[in-house]
Design an enzyme around this catalytic site. Sequence first.
Site, short mmCIF file in Angstrom:
data_model
loop_
_atom_site.label_atom_id
_atom_site.label_comp_id
_atom_site.label_asym_id
_atom_site.label_seq_id
_atom_site.Cartn_x
_atom_site.Cartn_y
_atom_site.Cartn_z
N SER A 9 0.53 -0.93 0.36
CA SER A 9 0.08 0.15 -0.07
C SER A 9 0.98 1.32 0.19
CB SER A 9 -0.99 0.11 1.19
OG SER A 9 -1.39 0.76 1.34
N HIS A 32 -1.28 -1.31 -3.98
CA HIS A 32 -2.54 -1.16 -3.44
C HIS A 32 -2.91 0.42 -3.24
CE1 HIS A 32 -6.35 -2.14 -0.67
NE2 HIS A 32 -5.81 -0.79 0.08
N ASP A 34 -5.13 3.40 -1.98
CA ASP A 34 -5.77 4.26 -0.66
C ASP A 34 -6.08 5.06 -1.28
OD1 ASP A 34 -5.93 1.79 1.14
OD2 ASP A 34 -3.84 2.05 1.52
N MET A 36 -8.91 8.27 0.07
CA MET A 36 -9.73 8.64 0.85
C MET A 36 -10.30 10.39 1.14
SD MET A 36 -6.53 7.72 4.46
CE MET A 36 -5.94 5.72 4.04
N HIS A 65 -8.32 1.25 -3.60
CA HIS A 65 -9.14 0.97 -2.65
C HIS A 65 -10.07 2.47 -2.29
CE1 HIS A 65 -9.81 0.26 1.59
NE2 HIS A 65 -10.78 -0.31 1.17
N MET A 67 -11.89 4.75 -0.10
CA MET A 67 -12.68 4.66 0.55
C MET A 67 -13.29 6.08 0.93
SD MET A 67 -9.75 3.55 3.34
CE MET A 67 -8.50 3.68 1.93
N MET A 139 -11.17 -5.44 6.47
CA MET A 139 -10.43 -4.63 6.71
C MET A 139 -10.69 -4.83 8.16
SD MET A 139 -10.07 -1.50 4.24
CE MET A 139 -8.94 -0.81 5.53
N GLY A 146 -2.93 4.44 8.21
CA GLY A 146 -2.02 3.26 7.88
C GLY A 146 -1.90 2.73 9.26
N ASP A 177 -6.60 -5.47 4.50
CA ASP A 177 -6.37 -4.92 4.30
C ASP A 177 -6.30 -4.53 6.12
OD1 ASP A 177 -5.57 -2.16 3.96
OD2 ASP A 177 -6.88 -2.07 3.06
N GLY A 179 -2.85 -3.54 9.49
CA GLY A 179 -1.60 -4.34 10.02
C GLY A 179 -1.99 -5.76 9.88
N SER A 200 2.29 0.12 5.78
CA SER A 200 4.05 0.04 6.64
C SER A 200 4.70 -0.44 6.76
CB SER A 200 3.68 0.84 8.27
OG SER A 200 2.31 -0.26 8.82
C1 DX5 Z 1 -5.91 2.06 6.19
C2 DX5 Z 1 -5.94 1.64 4.44
C3 DX5 Z 1 -4.38 0.28 4.55
C4 DX5 Z 1 -3.31 0.75 4.70
C5 DX5 Z 1 -2.89 -0.23 5.63
O1 DX5 Z 1 -7.33 2.53 6.13
O2 DX5 Z 1 -7.12 0.57 4.08
O3 DX5 Z 1 -5.23 0.08 3.54
O4 DX5 Z 1 -2.47 1.08 3.72
O5 DX5 Z 1 -1.52 0.28 6.44
P1 DX5 Z 1 -0.57 -0.84 7.17
O6 DX5 Z 1 -0.19 -2.06 6.35
O7 DX5 Z 1 -0.02 0.29 7.60
O8 DX5 Z 1 -2.06 -1.33 8.13
ZN ZN Z 2 -6.73 0.05 1.94
#
Ligand code: DX5
Ligand code: ZN
Length: 225
Positions: A9, A32, A34, A36, A65, A67, A139, A146, A177, A179, A200
Amino acid sequence: MHAPIISPSILAADFSKLGDEVRAVANGDWIHVDIMDGHFVPNLSFGPDITKTVDKVTDQVLDVHLMIENPEKWVENYRDAGADCIIFHVEAVADEQAAIDLAEKIRGMGVRAGFSIKPGTPIEPWLDKLKHFDLALVMSVEPGFGGQKFMPDMLDKVRALRKAIDEQGLDTLIEIDGGISASTIEESAAAGCDAFVAGSAVFGKDDKAAAVEELRTLATKALAH
Ligand code: DX5
Ligand code: ZN
C-alpha cells in the site's frame, strides 16, 4: 491453491519519491492505492491524478481501494487513471442492490469489481451475493490510517467468505487490509485470504523488496498447510 498476492500500500510510501517507492516493490504482485475523501473516513490521501502517476511507473495490477462517499460518481475517473480493480465500501452505497449495480457497472468497464467491509459491518448479507464481485476486501483495522493494530476477530469474516466462495464454486478473491505484517500474515493466509495489503510493514522497512519477499514466503508456507 494459488500463490499469495502481495499488494504493497503506497499510503505508507514516501510521497516525495513516489515513483522510486513503487519501483522498489516491483517484486510485489499488485499495488494498493488508498483513496480517502475526508468524509467517508477522517483522512485525505490522493485522487485520480496520483493514481495515474503510479500507473505510469508500473505494469503491476492497480488495486484501488475507494474509501469515499458516492463511489458511483468516481469509477470512470479511476478506470481512466489505470485502475485494474476498483473496490468500494458497502457502507458507502444505499443498499445491497446498489452495490450489485455498481459492481456490474465496474465490470462493464472491463475492470475487476470488489467490495470492502469495515470492522463493524457484518459479512452475512453479502455471502449470497459474491458472484457479483471479483474480490472481497476485509478491513482488519478501521479504515483511514496506516500503521494500526491488526484486529484478529476479522478473520471470522474471512473464514465465512472462504466457506461461501468454496461452496458456491466461485473464484472471488479474498483480500485483507490493515495491520498485515510478518506476525499476522500467516494466520490470515490460514483463514483463507488470497491477497494481502501491507503498508507500513513494507514501506517502513529499508529493504522494501525483502519485506515483500518475507511476507510472500510466510503466506506461501501458511497456505500450504
Ligand atoms: C487503511 C488503508 C490501508 C493501509 C494499511 O485505511 O486501507 O490500506 O494503507 O496500512 P498498514 O499496512 O500500515 O496497516
Ligand atoms: Zn486499503
